[in-house]
Scaffold this motif. Structure first.
Motif, PDB file in Angstrom:
ATOM      1  N   GLU A 179      38.362  -9.232 -39.256  1.00 51.50           N
ATOM      2  CA  GLU A 179      38.149  -7.956 -39.952  1.00 51.50           C
ATOM      3  C   GLU A 179      37.814  -8.158 -41.427  1.00 51.50           C
ATOM      4  O   GLU A 179      36.934  -7.493 -41.966  1.00 51.50           O
ATOM      5  CB  GLU A 179      39.389  -7.060 -39.803  1.00 51.50           C
ATOM      6  CG  GLU A 179      39.561  -6.491 -38.409  1.00 51.50           C
ATOM      7  CD  GLU A 179      38.348  -5.693 -37.944  1.00 51.50           C
ATOM      8  OE1 GLU A 179      37.795  -4.903 -38.743  1.00 51.50           O
ATOM      9  OE2 GLU A 179      37.952  -5.852 -36.785  1.00 51.50           O
ATOM     10  N   LYS A 194      34.269  -9.432 -41.697  1.00 54.92           N
ATOM     11  CA  LYS A 194      33.258  -8.378 -41.464  1.00 54.92           C
ATOM     12  C   LYS A 194      32.961  -7.597 -42.745  1.00 54.92           C
ATOM     13  O   LYS A 194      31.904  -6.995 -42.880  1.00 54.92           O
ATOM     14  CB  LYS A 194      33.743  -7.407 -40.375  1.00 54.92           C
ATOM     15  CG  LYS A 194      33.691  -7.959 -38.973  1.00 54.92           C
ATOM     16  CD  LYS A 194      34.300  -6.956 -37.998  1.00 54.92           C
ATOM     17  CE  LYS A 194      34.581  -7.596 -36.645  1.00 54.92           C
ATOM     18  NZ  LYS A 194      35.314  -6.681 -35.754  1.00 54.92           N
ATOM     19  N   GLU A 254      34.771 -13.420 -32.588  1.00 55.84           N
ATOM     20  CA  GLU A 254      34.771 -12.407 -33.658  1.00 55.84           C
ATOM     21  C   GLU A 254      34.840 -13.090 -35.028  1.00 55.84           C
ATOM     22  O   GLU A 254      34.156 -12.688 -35.971  1.00 55.84           O
ATOM     23  CB  GLU A 254      35.971 -11.464 -33.490  1.00 55.84           C
ATOM     24  CG  GLU A 254      35.848 -10.492 -32.322  1.00 55.84           C
ATOM     25  CD  GLU A 254      34.979  -9.286 -32.644  1.00 55.84           C
ATOM     26  OE1 GLU A 254      35.328  -8.555 -33.588  1.00 55.84           O
ATOM     27  OE2 GLU A 254      33.957  -9.076 -31.964  1.00 55.84           O
ATOM     28  N   ALA A 313      31.922 -13.411 -38.104  1.00 53.73           N
ATOM     29  CA  ALA A 313      32.266 -12.975 -39.465  1.00 53.73           C
ATOM     30  C   ALA A 313      32.312 -14.159 -40.443  1.00 53.73           C
ATOM     31  O   ALA A 313      32.774 -14.017 -41.576  1.00 53.73           O
ATOM     32  CB  ALA A 313      33.608 -12.248 -39.447  1.00 53.73           C
TER      33      ALA A 313
END
Length: 395
Positions: free
Chosen positions: A22, A25, A118, A122
């Motif tokens: 996260e 990102k 993920e 990123a």
């Protein structure tokens, strides 16, 4: 020369990996450090290798925390449905088991691979077998030494988990960091863990090892869990016992309804009318394992004689006894087999919206290291996803 990152996350487990992805990102330069050889070790062994990654029904009521409201913000910012959507996006097949628990059909490896993918997208850097020796606050944020390399960062996220399952590398590292920065620790203990019994009970019930029965266990605060109870050669286990262990304190007794599915009073009354010469043991063997009834007779908790020799009051007493069977555990099996750690970093010193320390800018705690413990059934992973996600939006 020291390396510079925007965010350093210590711990490549469930919370750390989702937080890293996260933060990455958002265009942050992210480094994850872990002392193990591989990421997500607890994910890989959870749920018998299938990973009970969340639950269809998640609310603040499924968590134990000194501040019961603390979990609400993170759970609403990143819900179970958000994680289910990610799992579905990656084409990972899952199935629902009892009480809304969701498991991978194939393997927990799929969850770890999804999180690593993920992170890769990123541009997160991951380093394993890292020994973090020193952490200091600096003008920029923090400076740390890992494997003799100096690393600087603006935000530092502690995602090192609790003390449960030391074989998987659990350490008190996160608590030491918290203490270094003046954050109190709520005393820790093993949660979601089997009970051990006192010597006499252990010997009495040892012969029942491997026998499971449906049971209903009530905690001191009135919380009720209706799940299987398993007799082991050390004591009591099974989902019902694991659940209640998080509420249990040393010295307390546990009250168990051994026959939640049957109306024993009715069973005994009708059996006495129709089969007056039938023994109590054989009658109860219709709703309980015969060996368990025999042990109770041997322990003089029940008297085995023909039903016609019991009056109404005595039959009611038998029902009452079986529906409120009490036992005082000797203790638990401890961190060695515990699925989670109760207690941890005091949430009063953390922002419930961001997981950042209220008085130390840039320092975050996520996942199991803090004083948040979920019930059995995917709730602890959901807390990792939710707390990791929100920290990733701010670190």
């Amino acid at each position: 020369m020291s390396e510079k990152f925007d965010v350093v996350i210590i711990g490549a487990g469930a919370a750390g990996l989702i937080c890293a992805a996260e933060a990455g990102k958002r265009g942050r330069k992210v480094l994850v450090l872990d002392h193990a050889k591989k990421p997500g070790r607890k994910i890989l062994i959870s749920g018998g290798g299938r990973c009970n990654f969340t639950n269809y029904d998640v609310s603040a009521n499924n968590y134990l925390c000194r501040n019961p409201h603390f979990v609400k913000s993170a759970l609403s910012q990143y819900t179970n449905w958000d994680f289910i959507a990610m799992v579905s996006k990656y084409g990972i097949e899952f199935e629902e088991r009892d009480h809304g628990q969701l498991f991978c059909v194939d393997s927990a490896k799929q969850i770890v691979n999804m999180l690593l993918e993920e992170c890769q997208q990123a541009k997160v850097q991951l380093r394993y077998q890292q020994d973090v020796q020193q952490i200091e606050q600096s003008e920029q944020g923090f400076t740390l030494m890992a494997n003799a390399n100096a690393i600087e960062c603006q935000s530092l996220v502690i995602a090192t988990g609790g003390l449960s399952m030391p074989k998987l590398g659990a350490t008190p590292f996160g608590y030491k960091v918290a203490e270094q920065f003046g954050l109190p620790i709520i005393p820790t203990s093993a949660g979601l863990v089997p009970f051990t019994l006192h010597k006499q009970e252990k010997e009495d019930f040892e012969a029942l090892s491997g026998i499971a029965i449906p049971a209903e266990i009530t905690a001191q605060d009135g919380t009720v869990f209706k799940e299987a109870l398993l007799f082991t050669h050390r004591g009591l286990s099974g989902p019902a016992v694991l659940q209640i262990s998080s509420f249990w304190k040393a010295g307390q007794k546990v009250t168990i309804n051994l026959i939640p599915e049957a109306d024993v009073d009715e069973l005994l009354t009708i059996a006495r009318e129709q089969h007056p010469n039938q023994s109590l043991k054989n009658t109860l063997a219709r709703v309980l394992p015969k060996r368990l009834v025999e042990v109770m007779v041997e322990r003089k908790e029940l008297v085995d004689k023909p039903l016609k020799q019991f009056n109404d009051k005595q039959l009611k007493q038998i029902t009452e006894y079986l529906e409120n069977w009490t036992i005082a555990p000797n203790g638990t099996e401890g961190y060695r087999t515990a699925e989670v750690t109760l207690g941890g970093v005091d949430t009063d010193h953390l922002s419930s919206k961001t997981m950042q320390c209220k008085n130390i800018n840039g320092l975050f705690f996520i996942g199991e290291v803090m004083d948040v413990t979920g019930w059995l059934g995917g709730y602890n992973f959901q807390w990792c996803w939710s707390s990791g996600f929100v920290a990733g939006q701010h670190a």
